[in-house]
Design an enzyme around this catalytic site. Structure first.
Site, PDB file in Angstrom:
ATOM      1  CE  LYS A 112      -7.879   2.030   2.488  1.00 41.73           C
ATOM      2  NZ  LYS A 112      -8.290   3.400   2.575  1.00 41.73           N
ATOM      3  CB  SER A 172      -7.843   5.084   6.895  1.00 36.69           C
ATOM      4  OG  SER A 172      -8.080   5.015   5.521  1.00 36.69           O
ATOM      5  CG  HIS A 196      -1.844   1.162   1.286  1.00 39.39           C
ATOM      6  ND1 HIS A 196      -3.067   1.128   0.664  1.00 39.39           N
ATOM      7  CD2 HIS A 196      -1.738   2.394   1.844  1.00 39.39           C
ATOM      8  CE1 HIS A 196      -3.685   2.286   0.842  1.00 39.39           C
ATOM      9  NE2 HIS A 196      -2.899   3.064   1.549  1.00 39.39           N
TER      10      HIS A 196
HETATM   11  N1  URA Z   1      -4.791   6.547   2.348  1.00 39.83           N
HETATM   12  C1  URA Z   1      -5.791   5.856   2.952  1.00 39.83           C
HETATM   13  O1  URA Z   1      -6.121   4.763   2.553  1.00 39.83           O
HETATM   14  N2  URA Z   1      -6.392   6.422   4.027  1.00 39.83           N
HETATM   15  C2  URA Z   1      -6.062   7.618   4.516  1.00 39.83           C
HETATM   16  O2  URA Z   1      -6.637   8.046   5.487  1.00 39.83           O
HETATM   17  C3  URA Z   1      -5.031   8.351   3.863  1.00 39.83           C
HETATM   18  C4  URA Z   1      -4.405   7.777   2.782  1.00 39.83           C
END
Ligand code: URA
Length: 435
Positions: free
Chosen positions: A187, A183, A82
């Site tokens: 995910k 966040s 990521h």
């Molecule tokens: N990328 C994300 O997935 N979430 C955030 O809060 C900031 C960048």
């Protein structure tokens, strides 16, 4: 429990209990706590912060707001990557094929671009027909059968994160370390990752402006990963200037194709090799990053990475003719190269300004759901530390209308700074932090 009391508690700098965090997130997901209260709470979090324990509880509450993918029966070890978002960051397009070419399957869920940062899915949609909306079953089937998937996040994974991110985006509450950490990690964990390479960007074109801020974010994410039993590697990488030369969807896809063919800009190639190597190490394919990097480099030289990219595009319904003949991609109606107006050393290529320039050309979107123009963007020909002679090509704008072309030239011109004395090249990575 009342939402307003929890907002006040956070505003006054106190720690919320696990029950309070779950109550708040559940109320938000179910619509019993309205957006305006959640926005006020997000601002309180941005200003007062969250403890590590609160951040982990928030992550867990976001994961539990939806479904969790279990990849254990599909791949031996689920590795993912990521990036916190950058300008010219097309790394996934090269990394996924070369990691899978080395025998490590990767199923990745990605996002669309917002504001000045580009989105991987937008780039993949440059291939006509490429589907980014695989269902969960399609995602799992493809991962099992061909070992490579690059699709959009299904709506039932961490839905509270999507909803909260949309609010943060319009209330000035994106750059909060605990909110970003929760966040990102919610995910990735909901998508079934067991090992995650996090590319945390720092600099003029990133949320994190200093290495210390980026390190704090890295440590938060490692702490969350560790609590959830994941292996996490964080690379803190430069985002003062764009990565590679191209910014804009088709332009970036073409740069990624060049790289998969053994060419491409040196900084982008090296960045991709390092990210991919750390993924191979996390997945146990190698114990040594340098050895893993050499394996990945071979996949660029021998064409095996390119073949995996072809397999990926075909599996998603994309037209692979564009891979073999990139000249088939549509081009912008106005392509104008601006020559340098000074001689000297380049001291700045302001990533955010270049990203905003590309966005106003139509390469990115101001609001979620805005259409984008895949053919437009900016190519920079010189990077920090390089010498430029007056009248040498400095940058090229690809635009589909004359006024946007003029605006982009003006903006991009201001993004460059020069020095008469030598300037060091910017490092690609500042720190590597392992869990
Ligand atoms: N990328 C994300 O997935 N979430 C955030 O809060 C900031 C960048």
């Amino acid at each position: 429990m009342r939402a307003v009391d929890l907002i006040v508690k956070k505003r006054n700098g106190y720690e919320m209990t696990r029950e309070e965090i779950f109550f708040f997130l559940r109320g938000f997901s179910e619509g019993t706590i309205p957006d305006y209260q959640v926005s006020a709470w997000a601002m309180a979090v941005l200003l007062k912060g969250m403890s590590e324990r609160e951040t982990c509880d928030l992550t867990e509450a976001m994961i539990e707001s939806g479904e969790q993918l279990d990849l254990s029966g599909v791949v031996p070890f689920a590795v993912d990557k990521h990036s916190t978002g950058g300008v010219g960051d097309k790394t996934t397009l090269v990394v996924l094929p070369i990691v899978t070419a080395n025998g490590v399957p990767v199923g990745k869920m990605s996002g669309k671009g917002l504001s000045f940062t580009g989105g991987t899915l937008d780039k993949m949609e440059s291939f006509p027909g490429y589907r980014v909306d695989l269902t969960k079953d399609e995602f799992l089937k493809q991962l099992k059968e061909i070992g490579i998937v690059l699709s959009g996040q299904t709506e039932d994974l961490a839905p509270a994160d999507g909803k909260l991110y949309a609010l943060r985006d319009v209330t000035g509450t994106v750059p909060s370390t605990p909110l970003i950490a929760a966040s990102v990690m919610s995910k990735k964990i909901a998508a079934g990752a067991q090992g995650i390479v996090l590319d945390v960007k720092v600099g003029l074109g990133a949320f994190m402006k200093t290495i210390d801020e980026a390190t704090e974010l890295a440590e938060r994410m490692i702490d969350i990963g560790t609590r959830f039993g994941n292996k996490v590697t964080v690379l803190i990488s430069d985002m003062n200037q764009p990565l590679g030369n191209a910014v804009g969807n088709i332009l970036e896809v073409r740069e990624a194709i060049d790289t998969l063919m053994g060419g491409g800009p040196e900084d982008f190639r090296e960045h991709s090799l390092v990210v991919a190597a750390h993924m191979l190490v996390l997945a146990g394919r190698s114990t040594d990053v340098d050895e893993a990097k050499a394996m990945c480099a071979r996949s660029l030289e021998d064409g095996s990475g390119l073949e995996k990219f072809r397999t990926l595009i075909r599996a998603h319904g994309g037209d692979v003719q564009y891979l073999d003949n990139p000249d088939m991609f549509p081009t912008a109606s106005y392509v104008e190269t601006v020559d340098s107006w000074e001689s000297g050393f380049i001291s700045e290529v302001h990533a955010r300004e270049i990203g905003l320039g590309a966005m106003t050309l139509g390469a990115g979107r101001e609001s979620k759901g805005d259409p984008i123009d895949h053919s437009v963007g900016i190519v920079v020909h010189k990077k920090v530390g390089q010498i430029v002679e007056k009248s040498e090509a400095l940058f090229t704008i690809h635009s589909n209308d004359e006024q946007s072309l003029k605006n982009a030239i003006e903006r991009t011109t201001k993004a460059f700074k020069f020095s008469k004395s030598p300037v060091d090249e910017l490092p690609l990575f500042y720190r590597t932090i392992l869990s």
